[in-house]
Design a protein around this motif. Structure first.
Motif, PDB file in Angstrom:
ATOM      1  N   MET A   1       7.273  49.310  13.177  1.00  0.00           N
ATOM      2  CA  MET A   1       7.219  47.767  12.815  1.00  0.00           C
ATOM      3  C   MET A   1       6.668  47.231  14.150  1.00  0.00           C
ATOM      4  N   ARG A   2       7.553  47.645  15.195  1.00  0.00           N
ATOM      5  CA  ARG A   2       7.301  47.416  16.193  1.00  0.00           C
ATOM      6  C   ARG A   2       5.724  47.450  17.078  1.00  0.00           C
ATOM      7  N   PHE A   3       5.314  48.905  16.401  1.00  0.00           N
ATOM      8  CA  PHE A   3       3.941  49.467  16.828  1.00  0.00           C
ATOM      9  C   PHE A   3       2.676  48.079  15.885  1.00  0.00           C
ATOM     10  N   LEU A   4       2.908  47.863  14.802  1.00  0.00           N
ATOM     11  CA  LEU A   4       2.474  47.000  14.380  1.00  0.00           C
ATOM     12  C   LEU A   4       2.519  45.423  15.111  1.00  0.00           C
ATOM     13  N   ILE A   5       3.409  45.175  15.311  1.00  0.00           N
ATOM     14  CA  ILE A   5       3.451  44.150  15.991  1.00  0.00           C
ATOM     15  C   ILE A   5       2.006  43.853  17.972  1.00  0.00           C
ATOM     16  N   ARG A   6       2.916  44.768  17.966  1.00  0.00           N
ATOM     17  CA  ARG A   6       1.922  45.152  19.224  1.00  0.00           C
ATOM     18  C   ARG A   6       0.554  45.471  19.744  1.00  0.00           C
ATOM     19  N   LEU A   7      -0.025  45.999  17.764  1.00  0.00           N
ATOM     20  CA  LEU A   7      -0.825  46.132  17.930  1.00  0.00           C
ATOM     21  C   LEU A   7      -1.394  44.573  17.512  1.00  0.00           C
ATOM     22  N   ALA A   8      -0.509  43.977  16.924  1.00  0.00           N
ATOM     23  CA  ALA A   8      -1.387  42.857  15.918  1.00  0.00           C
ATOM     24  C   ALA A   8      -1.668  41.388  17.860  1.00  0.00           C
ATOM     25  N   ILE A   9      -0.415  41.732  18.686  1.00  0.00           N
ATOM     26  CA  ILE A   9      -0.834  40.605  19.724  1.00  0.00           C
ATOM     27  C   ILE A   9      -1.496  41.567  20.671  1.00  0.00           C
TER      28      ILE A   9
ATOM     29  N   ILE B   1      -4.974  39.649  19.126  1.00  0.00           N
ATOM     30  CA  ILE B   1      -5.175  38.193  19.486  1.00  0.00           C
ATOM     31  C   ILE B   1      -5.524  37.959  21.371  1.00  0.00           C
ATOM     32  N   ALA B   2      -4.998  39.085  21.314  1.00  0.00           N
ATOM     33  CA  ALA B   2      -5.412  38.511  22.785  1.00  0.00           C
ATOM     34  C   ALA B   2      -6.112  38.992  23.290  1.00  0.00           C
TER      35      ALA B   2
ATOM     36  N   GLN C   1     -18.619  44.163  22.039  1.00  0.00           N
ATOM     37  CA  GLN C   1     -19.449  44.930  23.697  1.00  0.00           C
ATOM     38  C   GLN C   1     -18.999  44.281  24.615  1.00  0.00           C
ATOM     39  N   VAL C   2     -19.272  45.158  25.598  1.00  0.00           N
ATOM     40  CA  VAL C   2     -18.307  44.024  27.157  1.00  0.00           C
ATOM     41  C   VAL C   2     -19.309  44.870  27.911  1.00  0.00           C
ATOM     42  N   ASP C   3     -20.159  43.214  29.038  1.00  0.00           N
ATOM     43  CA  ASP C   3     -21.497  43.489  29.506  1.00  0.00           C
ATOM     44  C   ASP C   3     -21.068  43.571  30.660  1.00  0.00           C
ATOM     45  N   GLY C   4     -20.663  44.715  31.079  1.00  0.00           N
ATOM     46  CA  GLY C   4     -20.780  45.715  32.951  1.00  0.00           C
ATOM     47  C   GLY C   4     -18.566  45.083  33.447  1.00  0.00           C
ATOM     48  N   PHE C   5     -19.056  45.965  35.033  1.00  0.00           N
ATOM     49  CA  PHE C   5     -17.795  45.715  35.195  1.00  0.00           C
ATOM     50  C   PHE C   5     -17.068  44.593  35.436  1.00  0.00           C
ATOM     51  N   TRP C   6     -17.992  43.068  35.975  1.00  0.00           N
ATOM     52  CA  TRP C   6     -17.397  41.642  36.015  1.00  0.00           C
ATOM     53  C   TRP C   6     -16.526  41.506  34.831  1.00  0.00           C
ATOM     54  N   ALA C   7     -17.673  41.388  33.355  1.00  0.00           N
ATOM     55  CA  ALA C   7     -16.748  40.624  32.498  1.00  0.00           C
ATOM     56  C   ALA C   7     -15.805  41.855  32.642  1.00  0.00           C
ATOM     57  N   ALA C   8     -15.665  42.970  32.302  1.00  0.00           N
ATOM     58  CA  ALA C   8     -14.799  43.840  32.005  1.00  0.00           C
ATOM     59  C   ALA C   8     -13.428  43.756  33.070  1.00  0.00           C
ATOM     60  N   PHE C   9     -13.353  43.149  34.141  1.00  0.00           N
ATOM     61  CA  PHE C   9     -12.523  42.953  35.235  1.00  0.00           C
ATOM     62  C   PHE C   9     -12.284  41.739  34.999  1.00  0.00           C
ATOM     63  N   TRP C  10     -12.422  40.838  34.603  1.00  0.00           N
ATOM     64  CA  TRP C  10     -11.930  39.386  33.700  1.00  0.00           C
ATOM     65  C   TRP C  10     -11.589  39.638  32.802  1.00  0.00           C
ATOM     66  N   GLY C  11     -11.809  40.441  32.053  1.00  0.00           N
ATOM     67  CA  GLY C  11     -11.966  40.706  30.426  1.00  0.00           C
ATOM     68  C   GLY C  11     -10.150  41.244  30.862  1.00  0.00           C
TER      69      GLY C  11
ATOM     70  N   VAL D   1      -2.865  38.650  30.787  1.00  0.00           N
ATOM     71  CA  VAL D   1      -2.087  38.046  30.499  1.00  0.00           C
ATOM     72  C   VAL D   1      -2.082  37.019  29.647  1.00  0.00           C
ATOM     73  N   VAL D   2      -2.576  37.493  28.565  1.00  0.00           N
ATOM     74  CA  VAL D   2      -2.162  36.267  27.645  1.00  0.00           C
ATOM     75  C   VAL D   2      -1.463  37.135  26.837  1.00  0.00           C
ATOM     76  N   THR D   3      -1.276  38.847  26.911  1.00  0.00           N
ATOM     77  CA  THR D   3      -0.765  40.151  25.962  1.00  0.00           C
ATOM     78  C   THR D   3       0.776  39.495  26.672  1.00  0.00           C
ATOM     79  N   TRP D   4       0.820  39.321  28.223  1.00  0.00           N
ATOM     80  CA  TRP D   4       2.340  38.635  28.728  1.00  0.00           C
ATOM     81  C   TRP D   4       2.786  37.279  27.925  1.00  0.00           C
ATOM     82  N   LEU D   5       1.963  36.111  27.387  1.00  0.00           N
ATOM     83  CA  LEU D   5       2.427  35.055  27.272  1.00  0.00           C
ATOM     84  C   LEU D   5       2.572  35.416  26.433  1.00  0.00           C
ATOM     85  N   ILE D   6       1.899  35.553  24.853  1.00  0.00           N
ATOM     86  CA  ILE D   6       2.741  36.106  23.661  1.00  0.00           C
ATOM     87  C   ILE D   6       3.806  37.404  23.832  1.00  0.00           C
ATOM     88  N   SER D   7       3.975  37.895  24.463  1.00  0.00           N
ATOM     89  CA  SER D   7       4.973  38.599  24.710  1.00  0.00           C
ATOM     90  C   SER D   7       6.479  38.061  24.692  1.00  0.00           C
ATOM     91  N   VAL D   8       6.100  37.364  25.430  1.00  0.00           N
ATOM     92  CA  VAL D   8       7.459  35.950  26.352  1.00  0.00           C
ATOM     93  C   VAL D   8       7.633  35.531  24.605  1.00  0.00           C
TER      94      VAL D   8
END
Length: 127
Positions: free
Chosen positions: A1-9, A12-13, A95-105, A111-118
């Motif tokens: 169950m924990r795996f499914l919750i982490r996958l959903a989080i 969403i992120a 699709q991820v368009d290049g390094f900078w998109a990946a960097f900010w992504g 950050v979003v994963t951490w906020l949802i995990s809180v």
């Protein structure tokens, strides 16, 4: 169950990341296709992080020390870019368009994963 919750989080992120970061896109035909794509890419992202990140940390520990941990941002961006490449090889509409998109992504994902995990506490931590 924990795996499914982490996958959903993570899914969403990932969806929030596609909304915020230009160059990170999911182009499903409909809502169901988009949701399934996000879940599959979240799974790929988790596997890539679980397998490659510890190896990279071990091999690149000197770079982590020399850059006071900033090298982790580059590593996370490259892992996010690699996830996009794997999704493209599997012909997923992600699709991820290049390094900078990946960097900010990668930053937004973290950050979003951490906020949802809180907000969604881990049952094991509650004990």
């Amino acid at each position: 169950m924990r795996f499914l919750i982490r996958l959903a989080i993570t899914a969403i992120a990932l969806w929030i990341t596609t909304v915020i970061v230009p160059g990170v896109e999911v182009t499903g035909r409909n809502t169901t296709d988009t949701a399934v794509t996000l879940l599959v890419v979240a799974f790929i992202f988790g596997v890539v992080n679980a397998v490659l990140k510890p190896v990279i940390r071990l091999l690149g520990c000197v770079f982590y020390l020399l850059t006071l941990g900033l090298f982790a941002l580059v590593v996370n961006a490259l892992l996010f870019l690699f996830t996009g490449w794997i999704a493209r090889q599997l012909q997923l509409p992600f699709q991820v368009d290049g390094f900078w998109a990946a960097f900010w992504g990668a930053i937004v994902m973290a950050v979003v994963t951490w906020l949802i995990s809180v907000v969604v506490p881990d049952r094991r931590e509650a004990r």
